[in-house]
Design an enzyme around this catalytic site. Sequence first.
Site, PDB file in Angstrom:
ATOM      1  CB  CYS A 161      -1.059   0.007   1.102  1.00 46.73           C
ATOM      2  SG  CYS A 161      -0.678  -0.904   2.574  1.00 46.73           S
ATOM      3  NE  ARG A 179       2.885  -9.113   5.464  1.00 49.09           N
ATOM      4  CZ  ARG A 179       1.569  -9.039   5.353  1.00 49.09           C
ATOM      5  NH1 ARG A 179       0.819  -9.896   6.019  1.00 49.09           N
ATOM      6  NH2 ARG A 179       1.015  -8.136   4.603  1.00 49.09           N
ATOM      7  CD  GLN A 185      -0.144  -8.575   0.309  1.00 42.23           C
ATOM      8  OE1 GLN A 185       0.298  -7.505  -0.082  1.00 42.23           O
ATOM      9  NE2 GLN A 185      -0.708  -8.736   1.493  1.00 42.23           N
ATOM     10  CG  ASP A 214      -2.183  -5.500  -2.332  1.00 40.26           C
ATOM     11  OD1 ASP A 214      -3.371  -5.400  -2.000  1.00 40.26           O
ATOM     12  OD2 ASP A 214      -1.231  -5.058  -1.670  1.00 40.26           O
ATOM     13  CG  HIS A 273      -3.764  -0.436  -2.212  1.00 46.40           C
ATOM     14  ND1 HIS A 273      -2.687  -1.161  -2.665  1.00 46.40           N
ATOM     15  CD2 HIS A 273      -3.960  -0.805  -0.922  1.00 46.40           C
ATOM     16  CE1 HIS A 273      -2.236  -1.912  -1.682  1.00 46.40           C
ATOM     17  NE2 HIS A 273      -2.981  -1.725  -0.617  1.00 46.40           N
ATOM     18  CE  LYS A 328      -8.447  -8.494   9.144  1.00 47.92           C
ATOM     19  NZ  LYS A 328      -7.200  -9.221   8.900  1.00 47.92           N
ATOM     20  CG  HIS A 363      -5.776  -1.616   2.118  1.00 44.39           C
ATOM     21  ND1 HIS A 363      -4.426  -1.410   2.275  1.00 44.39           N
ATOM     22  CD2 HIS A 363      -6.373  -0.552   2.726  1.00 44.39           C
ATOM     23  CE1 HIS A 363      -4.219  -0.287   2.943  1.00 44.39           C
ATOM     24  NE2 HIS A 363      -5.383   0.252   3.233  1.00 44.39           N
TER      25      HIS A 363
END
Length: 667
Positions: A339, A368, A386, A388, A390, A474, A522
Amino acid sequence: MLKVHLPDGSVKEYSHRVRPLDIAAEIGPRLAKATMAAQVDGRLIGADGLLPEDGELSLRLLTKKDSESLDVMRHSCAHVMARAVMRLFPGTQLAFGPTIDNGFYYDFQLEHKLSEEDFPKIEAEMAKIVKADEPFERVELAHDNARQLFAELGQTLKVEHLEDGLKDESQVSFYRQGEFIDLCRGPHIPSPGAIGACKLLSVAGAYWKSDSSKQQLQRLYGTAWFEKKELDDYLLRVEEAKRRDHRVLGRQLELFMIEPNVGSGLVFWLPKGAVVRRELENFLYGELIRRGYHPVYTPVIGNVRLYETSGHFPYYKDAQFPPIEMEDGDRYLLRPMNCPHHITIYQSKPRSYRDLPLRLAEFGHVHRFEQSGELNGMTRVRGFTQDDAHIFCTEDQVADEFRGCIEMTQLVLQTLGLDDYRVRLGFRDPASDKYVGNPETWDKAEAALTQVCGELDLPNVRIERGEAAFYGPKADFVVTDCIGREWQLGTVQLDYNLPGKQRFGLEYIGPDNAPHQPAMIHRAPFGSFERFVGVLIEHFAGAFPLWLAPEQVRVMVVSQKVEDYGRQVQKRLAEAGLRVTGDYRAEKIGAKIRDAQLELIPYMFVLGGREAEEGKVAVRDRLQGDMGAIPVEEAIAKLQTEIREKTIRHVVKGSAGLGHKTEANAY
RNA sequence: GCUAGCGUAGCUCAAUCGGCAGAGCAGCUGAUUUGUAAUCAGCAGGUUGUGGGUUCAAGUCCCUCCGCUAGCUCCA
């Protein structure tokens, strides 16, 4: 006077106090013997639970045939196990011993380190207790008396629980069976003789009251069934589940590997696994473009300052690879999230309300540093990708955008036949200081999310306090896998905090020619490719639908005499866009078929002299066997249709818990 | 990270009380030319996770570290 309604419509009246067992006995001695527990107005009680003197209620007598009885019996079995452990290891402290899916556990504190070698002894002692068949007796005591009783028994954990968790109860119940007494809400079956078959499964550590700062106890897991055959069936299902473990299949089918010399939790996608991933990526990219997303690519590391602004670095410092320290004092972090980078793109030029919603998508690789004990195959790793994106939008657009994300996630799950899932609304825990931003912003975000989810047809929506991300609430899609484990896959998160003045201070110019703060969403329908494919391997037991199968069809010749025709057909299939290999070894056709079956290849085209003469292929389906010979072009069209439609020809029937998972994928 | 268990050939596993590291599959070579789930024969394959210790002798016993598994805790 008490009026009792029974399920068959009959009504009985009593002027004296009765127990469900008395009513059962009145109906018949066999029923009395078979009664395990009872349900009063839908509430579970023991067969010996005294019913009220007056009023009216509906009563169900529960026997072995009623599923509710199984849990009651398993809880009784947990007591039997605890009694056996206390007999064998005097001085054992009892903690908690609840029922779980397919079984039960009990937590103990004791000097002796329990291991599987102790299981036969414990099971033998349990068998004695079951055989003796002494009744479970419920006793109620005033709080103080109970505290004193357990203090005298030296059960300090129970005393602590009475003083802590149960401090507001004026009266508590316990169950006695022979010399064994345990603080327990119940209910129990009348006596342990009904436990048909039980087995200890494993031993593991568990923290007292689930708190990692408290002492660690020893937890014994067990399972119990009314019939021996049910236990055997259950153990078979566990074995079956192990066979479809994605770590086992991932190696067998050469989909992925993890090499400890490179690093724990770092995934290598092997050629066959890469095919599956690429197909999924293509599928998703198509959906993203169709829905107005803009693909972007951004760096996988960034200056720590960026993540200090976002909050990720301070919040998750211990769960990240440490920053790279440069000579000039700059520090760079392997990105733990995408993000901040997408926000940087948003910030790169002034934005107008006419530009919104702006949807930036990236299959972004993040790192991570997960605790070593958390790593698990593909489903919990230290480097993952991900799917992902946004979305930056105005306040008015939030509901529509959020809905779009939920719908895309549902489409993805539906396309892959993952229909055993629930939706978890992760809201903040007002008592925790983990969250950024003011409560009003949170209330607004949570209300928006609740409203959108209410409008959509979502299964098993459950609000869970304390499950929010630190920046916003979320909606997580939690899928249950073949051995009853739950995995968080897709997620959609609403964020008013990162765009806020305290963080990145994002703006757009509104129709009023004044700056406004955008909202952010997200979202990741898969979550990560690693975890998603891991779950998918188990879901399909390695036998992917044709559009995902690494190898879609294998050409095999009956004898090397027809090798030329085989190579011709193989070439034609490759030209038609199919993933095809050929088996021209000097082996018997049976051996070639067997190899292809074990490799879970969806189609085999068997070629001999007859096919070569007629320009045909004998189609063998992995699931249905020999389908007969058809012209090559017809066979190609058939496969192409199946690929285009993403047909799923065999689906694992999903349900909660291992006990109900049935074998569905023959392979 | 914590508790417990486990690390032997590419894979699945064996090796008695501490006494010469072994099998099946996969691989390679050769023979066989096959019609819907395993053709036959031969060859090769190992610093028993790492480092140390005990012992005449360690895959086996003890310690360290690494990794894996189950569960707990955590999961932006």
